[in-house]
Design a protein around this motif. Structure first.
Motif, PDB file in Angstrom:
ATOM      1  N   ILE A   1       4.912   3.648   2.351  1.00  0.00           N
ATOM      2  CA  ILE A   1       5.042   2.549   1.984  1.00  0.00           C
ATOM      3  C   ILE A   1       4.965   1.379   2.710  1.00  0.00           C
ATOM      4  CG2 ILE A   1       5.970   0.865   0.327  1.00  0.00           C
ATOM      5  CD1 ILE A   1       7.289   3.097  -0.980  1.00  0.00           C
ATOM      6  N   LEU A   2       3.663   0.690   2.998  1.00  0.00           N
ATOM      7  CA  LEU A   2       3.311  -0.523   3.861  1.00  0.00           C
ATOM      8  C   LEU A   2       3.269  -1.716   2.993  1.00  0.00           C
ATOM      9  CD1 LEU A   2       0.461   0.496   6.243  1.00  0.00           C
ATOM     10  CD2 LEU A   2       2.679   0.346   6.670  1.00  0.00           C
TER      11      LEU A   2
ATOM     12  N   GLN B   1      -3.258   5.739  -1.923  1.00  0.00           N
ATOM     13  CA  GLN B   1      -3.303   6.178  -2.968  1.00  0.00           C
ATOM     14  C   GLN B   1      -3.012   5.219  -4.271  1.00  0.00           C
ATOM     15  OE1 GLN B   1      -3.137   9.525  -3.913  1.00  0.00           O
ATOM     16  NE2 GLN B   1      -3.987   9.875  -1.761  1.00  0.00           N
ATOM     17  N   MET B   2      -2.264   4.107  -3.768  1.00  0.00           N
ATOM     18  CA  MET B   2      -2.059   2.963  -4.927  1.00  0.00           C
ATOM     19  C   MET B   2      -1.855   1.823  -3.978  1.00  0.00           C
ATOM     20  SD  MET B   2       0.938   4.425  -7.370  1.00  0.00           S
ATOM     21  CE  MET B   2       0.851   2.826  -8.430  1.00  0.00           C
ATOM     22  N   SER B   3      -2.280   0.533  -4.590  1.00  0.00           N
ATOM     23  CA  SER B   3      -2.033  -0.761  -4.083  1.00  0.00           C
ATOM     24  C   SER B   3      -1.751  -1.781  -5.265  1.00  0.00           C
ATOM     25  CB  SER B   3      -3.690  -1.250  -3.171  1.00  0.00           C
ATOM     26  OG  SER B   3      -4.547  -1.430  -4.138  1.00  0.00           O
TER      27      SER B   3
ATOM     28  N   LEU C   1       0.812  -1.103  -0.024  1.00  0.00           N
ATOM     29  CA  LEU C   1      -0.025  -0.132   0.002  1.00  0.00           C
ATOM     30  C   LEU C   1       0.895   1.082  -0.176  1.00  0.00           C
ATOM     31  CD1 LEU C   1      -2.604  -1.007   2.612  1.00  0.00           C
ATOM     32  CD2 LEU C   1      -2.989  -0.528   0.006  1.00  0.00           C
ATOM     33  N   ILE C   2       0.529   2.112  -0.963  1.00  0.00           N
ATOM     34  CA  ILE C   2       1.223   3.330  -0.875  1.00  0.00           C
ATOM     35  C   ILE C   2       0.132   4.665  -0.308  1.00  0.00           C
ATOM     36  CG2 ILE C   2       2.336   5.366  -2.340  1.00  0.00           C
ATOM     37  CD1 ILE C   2       3.303   3.027  -4.118  1.00  0.00           C
ATOM     38  N   LEU C   3       0.623   5.360   0.706  1.00  0.00           N
ATOM     39  CA  LEU C   3      -0.383   6.229   1.431  1.00  0.00           C
ATOM     40  C   LEU C   3       0.342   7.497   1.317  1.00  0.00           C
ATOM     41  CD1 LEU C   3      -0.220   3.441   3.398  1.00  0.00           C
ATOM     42  CD2 LEU C   3      -2.256   4.498   4.212  1.00  0.00           C
TER      43      LEU C   3
END
Length: 650
Positions: free
Chosen positions: A468-469, A387-389, A378-380
């Motif tokens: 970034i997770l 924002q993105m996955s 995951l991008i936060l």
């Protein structure tokens, strides 16, 4: 400019040659000084040299005089006096009685050492004590001649005198030529002045005084006019230089590489950025063929000719350049330098876009890696909005067939609705830089162990821009870890099993062979285990085995290994054992611990153990590990036959 002095022809005759005469006198003084210095230096050097020889001769004579061998001393003296610079040599004993003299055999009194030290003296006496074991055995007097030094000094003086005369004659000849050239120059200058000023030199007395007196007024007027013209020219040149410097400054400060080419593609001008582009900082490349540095420019020759012919004003394209085994991507633009008619030169602007292409490729590669990553990502943004996955995250959320990547953007709680788990993720996202932890999250009502990797991305101001997770599903790894543990460990006691034991024993042998250190293999069997099983049941036997495993682990070092083979048989691998005494103390400690009672409910029972140990020394380090186990097993049976609850070390 002032020309009030009279012509050189009106000066006294001796004034003309005053300079050559002064030079002659100085050179004669210099020659005399050099001759005196050379004579003094040669004399000093000669005295030091023969003083050294006399010292060496005195050491050899001391032995002969001590032994009374006067003949040998005389022979050594005769060998030394073959030198032409030695005119006399006399040897005296400690009472100043003459032992030998050369070249005269008659008695010679000791010379007076208070001799003349004048510069022109022709000879000099040297005295050297003849000492043996700290006692004076005699004296050695040597007279040396300075005639060679005087002769060389005289030659140097004569040579300096001749050289001074020659230099003086050359100076007089040069002055005469200079005066002749000066007269010719004045005549030519007067002729040129008449070209600029026709009435110059027309004074009635000009034939006598014009070169220095009447010529002065005309020359100063002409000089003033020349200065005026020069001032205007300097102002014009200064303006042009300013414009040129301004243009050059602009060219040099431009980051792009700039090259001016003629129709033959030869370099007429280049800025420093172009030298940096081709990595050439030393050679002058002006008037060199540009394709020697950029071969691919020849492929663009037809398009460049269209610019020279006036059909196009500008042309752009890309090419690659290899410099020092490095490939550079270049974007170039060719522009006409004149806008009317045919161009004789064009300006080529080159831009290194290697970093742009590399960055674009890296971005594409990163995007592909992001999509292909098997772990959920995951991008936060800085507000912790998703924002993105990647597809792995969609698959984890079971949304790959229901929603697109755009539809799951939003707050994090839409993906992790549980408040406690959302709090865990928010705590991770609040970390300043990077973070790694293992957490249990519930996804679609399924508890899943994750390894969570957090990375912060910062902008140029140092503020966090993205987070970034990465969620790594640990279910498979936990399963693999559990299976590996079951494969290598005993299920009842948790101790390593036979497979694990053999691997560890093999590594221990290799390590101790490399370090040339001793270790031991202990085989242990419980005494009375069958009676416990028969009397109290198998549950009691299992408890006893578990207690035995715990006592073994508690009484050996962390570097040692305790393993269960089968039933009530155990094996210990004891590393870095220095002596048998250490093994005996450890074995007695184990026997004491294993005989402690074990309780199950109200029942209490205890057993003993028989231990056999094989001590692996440097002589048996290369023995097969199966053979080592066998020898330890045999030692254990010997302990049982000897009455049990004992230790046998082989």
């Amino acid at each position: 400019m002032s020309l009030t002095s009279k012509p050189s022809a009106d000066r006294p005759h001796f004034v003309k040659w005053l300079t050559p005469l002064v030079i002659l006198g100085l050179m004669l003084l210099l020659s005399l000084f050099f001759s005196i210095y050379q004579l003094n230096y040669n004399k000093t050097l000669q005295i030091q040299n023969y003083q050294f020889q006399n010292n060496a001769m005195a050491q050899r004579l001391s032995v002969d005089l001590e032994q009374g061998n006067v003949g040998n001393a005389v022979n050594q003296t005769n060998n030394l006096v073959q030198d032409k610079r030695i005119t006399k040599m006399v040897i005296f004993d400690q009472q100043l009685n003459q032992i030998h003299s050369w070249p005269f055999s008659q008695k010679t009194p000791p010379p007076n050492l208070n001799q003349d030290t004048s510069l022109l003296q022709k000879d000099y006496w040297l005295k050297q004590d003849i000492v043996f074991n700290g006692r004076i055995k005699g004296y050695l007097y040597t007279q040396i001649s300075f005639e060679d030094a005087l002769f060389h000094a005289q030659k140097s003086l004569y040579f300096g005198f001749v050289l001074s005369l020659l230099f003086t004659f050359l100076s007089m000849f040069f002055i005469s030529c200079h005066q002749r050239f000066y007269r010719q120059f004045v005549q030519q200058l007067a002729f040129l002045m008449r070209e600029f000023k026709p009435n110059a030199g027309t004074h009635p007395k000009a034939h006598k005084y014009y070169p220095l007196e009447m010529f002065q007024q005309d020359f100063e007027a002409l000089l003033q006019e020349v200065k005026t013209r020069e001032m205007y020219q300097n102002e014009t040149v200064a303006q042009l230089e300013k414009r040129k410097a301004f243009a050059e400054t602009i060219i040099e400060t431009v980051q792009h590489s700039l090259v001016v080419l003629d129709k033959t593609l030869c370099i007429k001008r280049a800025n420093q950025a172009f030298y940096n582009l081709i990595e050439d900082q030393e050679d002058d490349i002006i008037d060199l063929f540009l394709p020697e540095f950029i071969p691919q420019i020849l492929e663009q020759k037809n398009d460049l000719e269209l610019i020279f012919s006036g059909e196009h004003n500008q042309y752009s394209n890309q090419l690659t350049l290899t410099v020092n085994n490095k490939t550079k991507h270049i974007r170039f633009t060719a522009t006409r330098l004149n806008q009317i008619g045919h161009a004789s030169q064009l300006l080529l602007a080159l831009e290194d876009i290697t970093s742009e292409i590399t960055s674009a490729r890296q971005t594409q590669l990163a995007a592909k890696m992001f999509q292909a990553n098997r772990n959920a990502v995951l991008i936060l943004d800085r507000r912790n909005f998703v924002q993105m996955s990647n597809p792995a995250m969609l698959k984890l959320l079971q949304l790959q067939n229901k929603k697109t990547n755009q539809e799951i953007r939003g707050e994090l709680q839409q993906i992790i609705p549980d408040p406690l788990q959302l709090k865990i993720l928010n705590n991770i996202l609040s970390q300043p830089k990077n973070w790694q932890s293992k957490e249990m999250l519930t996804i679609n009502n399924v508890k899943i162990p994750f390894e969570i990797n957090y990375t912060a991305i910062f902008d140029k101001r140092g503020e966090k821009e993205y987070s970034i997770l990465q969620l790594i599903d640990l279910r498979d790894s936990y399963q693999i870890e559990r299976l590996e543990k079951l494969a290598l460990h005993d299920e009842l006691t948790g101790l390593p099993n036979r497979a694990h034991l053999m691997q560890s024993l093999e590594r221990t042998q290799i390590n101790h062979q490399h370090k040339q250190q001793n270790y031991a293999v202990a085989f242990l069997d419980l005494d009375g285990f069958k009676q416990v099983n028969d009397t109290y049941g198998h549950d009691a036997g299992d408890l006893l085995l578990q207690q035995t495993a715990k006592r073994l682990r508690d009484n050996i070092r962390q570097t040692d290994l305790a393993a269960r083979l089968a039933g009530d048989e155990f094996v210990l691998v004891l590393k870095h054992c220095h002596s048998i005494e250490v093994l005996q103390k450890l074995a007695q400690k184990l026997l004491t611990a294993l005989t402690q009672p074990c309780r199950k409910g109200k029942a209490e029972f205890s057993v003993s153990a028989s231990i056999g140990i094989f001590f692996v020394t440097r002589d048996t380090l290369h023995m097969d590990i199966n053979q080592q186990l066998k020898l330890a097993d045999e030692a254990m049976y010997q302990a049982k036959q000897a009455g049990k609850n004992q230790v046998i070390i082989r």
